[in-house]
Design an enzyme around this catalytic site. Structure first.
Site, PDB file in Angstrom:
ATOM      1  N   TRP A 102       0.823  -1.212   0.000  1.00 48.48           N
ATOM      2  CA  TRP A 102       0.000   0.000   0.000  1.00 48.48           C
ATOM      3  C   TRP A 102       0.853   1.257   0.000  1.00 48.48           C
ATOM      4  CZ3 TRP A 102      -4.300  -0.951  -1.968  1.00 48.48           C
ATOM      5  CH2 TRP A 102      -4.955  -2.165  -1.722  1.00 48.48           C
ATOM      6  N   ASP A 178      -1.658   6.564   6.391  1.00 47.92           N
ATOM      7  CA  ASP A 178      -2.717   5.649   5.983  1.00 47.92           C
ATOM      8  C   ASP A 178      -2.937   4.682   7.138  1.00 47.92           C
ATOM      9  OD1 ASP A 178      -4.320   3.670   4.936  1.00 47.92           O
ATOM     10  OD2 ASP A 178      -3.086   3.288   3.161  1.00 47.92           O
ATOM     11  N   LYS A 202     -12.554  -1.998   7.214  1.00 46.20           N
ATOM     12  CA  LYS A 202     -11.784  -2.860   8.098  1.00 46.20           C
ATOM     13  C   LYS A 202     -12.196  -2.651   9.554  1.00 46.20           C
ATOM     14  CE  LYS A 202      -8.056  -2.518   4.731  1.00 46.20           C
ATOM     15  NZ  LYS A 202      -8.244  -3.803   4.062  1.00 46.20           N
TER      16      LYS A 202
END
Length: 367
Positions: A102, A178, A202
């Site tokens: 990511w 993030d 999530k």
């Protein structure tokens, strides 16, 4: 109806209490005779839902008053483009710490858009099994911000420190994080960050919603020509409603915030529970010669626990038998293979106990 234990990395498990409340309000929200899905986002009812969600989130995370909270669309990946568009209008470069897929995607997108980028540190040399040390970070003097991923969902790698850094002249470099896979898993110091962002699917709610927390002094730095729907300042001024927001996902996120505060005792209690769940599973892996985890102990994720079997030929058998036992979505990401158990807030401790018992039984029979 039987609810199985869901270890999916995302879209992930939601609290049963939240799903049950949403079901009870699905057709008729608080006597209004319609669903939240059918409401105007400008209605008094939905504005109240939105305002309570933000208030509850601010309470949970102790968000200071000089930060705006945005409830947006596009997923966390959209922020890979929105961040440089919003933070590079005053010049300088985007700095990155790359510790997995990511973080790599965030850097790649900024480069793709033609912005100046600088790789301050990378964990690729270690196979993304340990994060770079704080004193190994090489920040450029023109850094407009430093971006990192606090928890890499795919590799199961987390930071064990907050990389607050300064330029050579002593000025602070705004920190952008993030937090898609570990936000709300425990307390954080929001004041350490310039921007925090997270996809909802999530630990926040269902897919379709993205949370952005941005410090006021970073607003109004948008690059020329940036789309108005990408402009944090315009979005903040409109209460995240420049266009129609993902209303039902926003409502469900609000229910999750209430569940965390009222049912689970807040983020300190959640922190202790998450640590206990992860410790149990890692202890079972470490005690076995049949299972292993490659991540440095200090950087092991509490949210995403990857592990491999000593004999990869048994992977499909393990997954099939786990599924039959009601232990769902344990297959590792296609890029790394093996297994991965995601232990987000909504995954109960008994799910981890059931997984450990299954792993022990499988090892005894197949090892």
């Amino acid at each position: 109806m039987t609810r199985h234990y869901n270890f999916c990395a995302g879209p992930a498990a939601l609290p049963a209490a939240v799903l049950e409340r949403a079901r009870s309000e699905l057709l008729d929200y608080q006597g209004r005779g319609l669903s939240v899905m059918e409401m105007s986002h400008r209605s008094d009812e939905f504005v109240a839902i939105a305002e309570r969600a933000e208030t509850d989130l601010r309470t949970l995370l102790n968000i200071p008053s000089n930060y705006k909270v945005l409830f947006l669309q596009g997923g966390a990946s959209m922020q890979f483009a929105m961040l440089p568009m919003n933070l590079l209008g005053g010049g300088g470069s985007a700095n990155f710490i790359q510790t997995g897929i990511w973080g790599k995607k965030a850097l790649s997108e900024a480069k793709h858009l033609g912005y100046r980028c600088h790789l301050a540190a990378s964990s690729e040399a270690s196979g993304n099994t340990a994060v770079p040390a704080l004193d190994a970070l090489a920040i450029s003097n023109d850094a407009a911000y430093l971006h990192y991923t606090s928890n890499e969902t795919i590799g199961g790698l987390k930071f064990d420190y907050t990389p607050v850094v300064k330029r050579d002249d002593g000025s602070d470099v705004p920190l952008v994080c993030d937090m898609s896979s570990n936000i709300l898993s425990g307390p954080i110091n929001v004041s350490d960050f310039g921007v925090i962002y997270a996809g909802a699917q999530k630990n926040i709610g269902p897919a379709g919603l993205t949370l952005v927390i941005v410090r006021d002094d970073l607003l109004g730095k948008t690059v020329p020509g940036a789309p108005s729907l990408f402009d944090y300042q315009l979005l903040a001024e409109a209460g995240s409603m420049v266009n129609t927001p993902p209303t039902y996902a926003w409502y469900l996120a609000g229910l999750v915030f209430q569940w965390l505060q009222n049912d689970m005792g807040g983020l300190s209690a959640m922190d202790a529970l998450n640590q206990r769940k992860a410790d149990k599973l890692y202890a079972a892996i470490d005690a076995s010669a049949f299972y292993s985890n490659p991540i440095a102990r200090a950087n092991r994720s509490r949210m995403n626990v990857p592990f491999v079997l000593a004999d990869a030929a048994l992977d499909n058998v393990f997954l099939q038998e786990a599924d039959e036992a009601g232990l769902l979505n344990l297959k590792g990401h296609r890029s790394v293979g093996g297994m991965r158990a995601s232990l987000y807030n909504a995954v109960p401790e008994e799910a981890v106990d059931a997984l450990i018992a299954f792993m022990a039984d499988f090892e005894q029979r197949r090892g």
